[in-house]
Design a protein around this motif. Structure first.
Motif, mmCIF file in Angstrom:
data_model
loop_
_atom_site.group_PDB
_atom_site.id
_atom_site.type_symbol
_atom_site.label_atom_id
_atom_site.label_comp_id
_atom_site.label_asym_id
_atom_site.label_seq_id
_atom_site.Cartn_x
_atom_site.Cartn_y
_atom_site.Cartn_z
ATOM 1 N N GLY A 180 0.770 -1.228 0.000
ATOM 2 C CA GLY A 180 0.000 0.000 0.000
ATOM 3 C C GLY A 180 0.802 1.279 0.000
ATOM 4 O O GLY A 180 2.034 1.295 -0.153
ATOM 5 N N TRP A 186 -4.071 -0.117 1.155
ATOM 6 C CA TRP A 186 -3.386 -0.401 2.412
ATOM 7 C C TRP A 186 -4.331 -1.111 3.366
ATOM 8 O O TRP A 186 -5.485 -1.370 3.040
ATOM 9 N N ARG A 187 -3.850 -1.378 4.563
ATOM 10 C CA ARG A 187 -4.670 -2.087 5.548
ATOM 11 C C ARG A 187 -5.077 -1.171 6.700
ATOM 12 O O ARG A 187 -5.388 -1.633 7.774
ATOM 13 N N TRP A 209 -10.682 2.412 4.963
ATOM 14 C CA TRP A 209 -11.218 3.336 3.975
ATOM 15 C C TRP A 209 -11.492 4.682 4.641
ATOM 16 O O TRP A 209 -11.847 4.756 5.807
ATOM 17 N N SER A 255 -10.739 -0.474 9.214
ATOM 18 C CA SER A 255 -11.326 -0.822 7.932
ATOM 19 C C SER A 255 -12.787 -1.203 8.064
ATOM 20 O O SER A 255 -13.435 -1.493 7.078
ATOM 21 N N GLU A 294 -9.560 -0.913 -0.104
ATOM 22 C CA GLU A 294 -9.481 -1.059 1.350
ATOM 23 C C GLU A 294 -10.746 -1.674 1.942
ATOM 24 O O GLU A 294 -10.744 -2.139 3.076
#
Length: 682
Positions: free
Chosen positions: A172, A203-204, A207, A228, A544
């Protein structure tokens, strides 16, 4: 104390792993010294979810070693999060080694490590091993907990010239933005904080945008909009800073509104002159014939004229927009929203949703977003609010829990004072308390919606005063009052006396139902059935979100039973409609924006005509909420909430997905651009 000892032990083990030293042979003079430590508490709806402890030690060579542990015993999932991280960096926060392990939120298992060896990064991510060239600007991160890793990321950004973006390993890209300064009072002392936005791509970290506050020593003190999971708003505060929780929540949403307002100005600058939409087929949701080759004239946020081109005079100074071949509808309603993030605003508008009822949120978020829309600030739909009330329980459910009639009346007054239209009932409210809530709400001119609490069936809940019911599965408790609600029926005889009686009862009491069929379909899908086979919108969401959405479903071996349960839910939805019970469309999030479209598709599958399904998302909720003189139709004097579709939804309800333009708050937006700013594909 136990967690701090564990963190120290983890730190020493990591030093051994990466060959810094042999702990048994270290002399006291060269042992890493702890230079910083702290503890955070995690909250959701102001209820404690867990905590995080961390330490940062400096080695004899000046390198830094962070050890952190996040423990969330009150998270609402079967396997409680317990995440351990060790991060080793150079003095300027450039990562050298990283390891994260343990179950985290969404029932995911973290197991990743990164080791930097010169220009090469060795990455282990789950069962995958790989190598990568070390980027110029990079950091290491896998998930947004522990939050102290995010703190170290911001420190890296500050130390390395505030780069526009930071590549992340294993996956990410992260973006940090300094938003401004705030002052809070902690233990009688004024403290100046720097406010940042943290976001990412692929990425983790989740959002949308997180809001982080750091003190003058660059210590993280607060983080809002973590994670997330779009179905919660998780936030964390350093010890003592949770005393200012309401301030941080309100400041986060106000900051997001300011940012989205700037984007609204870029996408659709405000204009003082009239706008004329010409050539489209105007669909009348009251059931009257459609008007081909129509003209709709807008002035600000009002419709000043609407009808056939031959009968409408277009002002000479109007901006004319040719929408020939397209179709006009009133803006859509989502009657079961949860705006946990400001990014829901542009997402909803992109889907054609111009009015949303938030049925449960932190009061700071709900009122902040509602007020912004009323004042034509930010970027989102008009909002109505229903406030959570739960019964007393030990499950850390919601911040407002009541047991006595006095507590019930005070809770209702609390929401009335904040301008809420409704009360939202949750699962632990007792019958006598429910009666007190409903009586007080009605006395104050409010209505009551929500779940049917445990130990009560839908008939009893309506008799106690509930005006509306959320979720079709709770309606079933009125059709099967003696059945275990956790064991739903797989068949239903709509002519059986118990079902006929329930339908008649709901009709006579004027009960309103928002079924949320689409989100129930998502939750009931067999895990071997791809979501895109029934909800194509999932292929367009930000990367995400995909992990979270794809976690929804049940075991594949239960496929036939799940299909039969969903069939029952759709049959009762159709039966309610035929019985004259008002159906209003709502999503309960699902696939943001797209799930409302799926809800209408399912109504047609349940036996409604496309027009009747559209009415459930336009004129019917406007009537239910007593706003039909303001919105819900396209006619002179109404608010200019409307959408332009590329194809006719009366011929095929799935054409409701083809929203090209949306008009809201006196602005016309290109939906493709709205999707793009929230990371979705148009």
């Amino acid at each position: 104390m136990k967690s701090i000892k564990l963190a120290c032990l983890t730190s020493l083990v990591t030093l051994l792993i990466y060959g810094v030293a042999n702990a048994q042979s270290k002399s006291p003079e060269t042992a890493p010294s702890v230079i910083e430590s702290g503890k955070f508490r995690f909250y959701e709806t102001k209820q404690i979810r867990g905590e995080e402890t961390y330490e940062i030690a400096r080695t004899a060579t000046g390198e830094l070693v962070l050890t952190a542990k996040t423990d969330m015993p009150f998270a609402e999932q079967e396997k409680k999060p317990l995440v351990n991280v060790t991060l080793r960096t150079s003095a300027d926060f450039t990562p050298q080694a990283f390891q994260v392990k343990g179950p985290t939120l969404l029932d995911l298992e973290e197991n990743a490590s990164v080791v930097i060896e010169g220009p090469v990064a060795k990455v282990q991510d789950g069962s995958r091993d790989s190598t990568a060239k070390v980027p110029n600007n990079f950091f290491v991160m896998s998930g947004y907990v522990p939050v102290t890793v995010e703190m170290m990321l911001v420190r890296y950004w500050l130390t390395h010239g505030q780069p526009k973006s930071i590549q992340l390993l294993p996956l990410g890209e992260a973006f940090v933005e300094l938003r401004g300064k705030d002052t809070v009072t902690i233990s009688g002392k004024s403290i100046v904080l720097s406010r940042y936005h943290l976001s990412g791509k692929n990425w983790r970290g989740g959002w949308g945008r997180q809001t982080l506050w750091l003190d003058s020593d660059n210590r993280l003190v607060a983080a809002v909009n973590l994670g997330s999971d779009i179905e919660t708003n998780l936030y964390a505060f350093r010890d003592t800073y949770d005393s200012q929780m309401s301030f941080f929540l309100k400041r986060a949403v106000d900051d997001a509104i300011d940012r989205l307002g700037q984007m609204a100005n870029q996408l659709s600058p405000q204009t003082n002159g009239p706008v004329a939409l010409t050539g489209a087929t105007l669909i009348d949701v009251t059931g009257k014939p459609a008007t081909p080759n129509s003209v709709v004239v807008l002035q600000g946020d009002r419709i000043v004229a609407a009808g056939p081109r031959a009968s409408i005079k277009i002002p000479g100074n109007a901006k004319v927009i040719d929408v020939s071949g397209k179709f006009l509808l009133p803006g859509l309603w989502d009657m079961h929203a949860h705006f946990y993030q400001a990014e829901f605003g542009p997402t909803y508008l992109a889907a054609g949703i111009t009015t949303a009822r938030d049925v449960g949120n932190d009061i700071e978020f709900g009122t902040g977003l509602r007020n912004a829309a009323k004042e034509k600030r930010g970027l989102g739909p008009r909002m109505l609010l229903a406030g959570y009330i739960d019964g007393k329980n030990e499950d850390h459910s919601f911040d407002i829990q009541v047991e006595t009639p006095e507590e019930a009346r005070a809770a209702v007054q609390h929401y009335k004072d904040a301008g809420y239209e409704q009360i939202k009932i949750r699962d632990n409210v007792k019958l006598e308390t429910l009666k007190a809530i409903c009586a007080e709400a009605h006395r104050l001119g409010m209505t009551v919606t929500g779940h049917v609490p445990k130990g009560i069936n839908a008939l009893q809940a309506v008799e106690a005063g509930m005006d509306q019911i959320n979720h079709i599965n709770y309606v079933l408790t009125g059709c099967f009052p003696n059945r275990d609600r956790n064991n739903p029926p797989v068949t239903i005889n709509l002519n059986a006396p118990n079902v006929v009686n329930a339908l008649k009862f709901f009709k006579e009491h004027g009960t309103v139902v928002d079924p949320t069929d689409a989100v129930l379909e998502l939750m009931l899908r067999p895990m071997n059935v791809p979501i895109e086979t029934f909800e194509p919108g999932v292929t367009r969401v930000a990367a995400e979100l995909k992990v979270q959405i794809n976690k929804k479903g049940e075991a594949a071996e239960q496929a036939e039973g799940l299909r039969m349960v969903l069939d029952v839910l759709l049959k009762i939805t159709g039966a309610l409609h035929r019985a004259g019970v008002p159906i209003v469309a709502g999503t309960d999030v699902g696939v943001p924006g797209h799930t409302l479209h799926r809800e209408l598709e399912l109504y047609v599958k349940a036996g409604m005509t496309p027009l009747e399904a559209i009415q459930a998302a336009t004129i019917t909720p406007a009537r239910v909420m007593k706003l039909d003189n303001e919105v819900g139709t396209i006619e002179a004097g109404r608010r200019a909430d409307l959408i332009v579709l590329d194809a006719n939804p009366i011929e095929n309800i799935s054409n409701i997905r083809k929203v090209r333009l949306v008009v809201s708050q006196g602005r016309l937006f290109d939906c493709a651009k709205l999707w793009e700013i929230v990371g979705f594909q148009p």
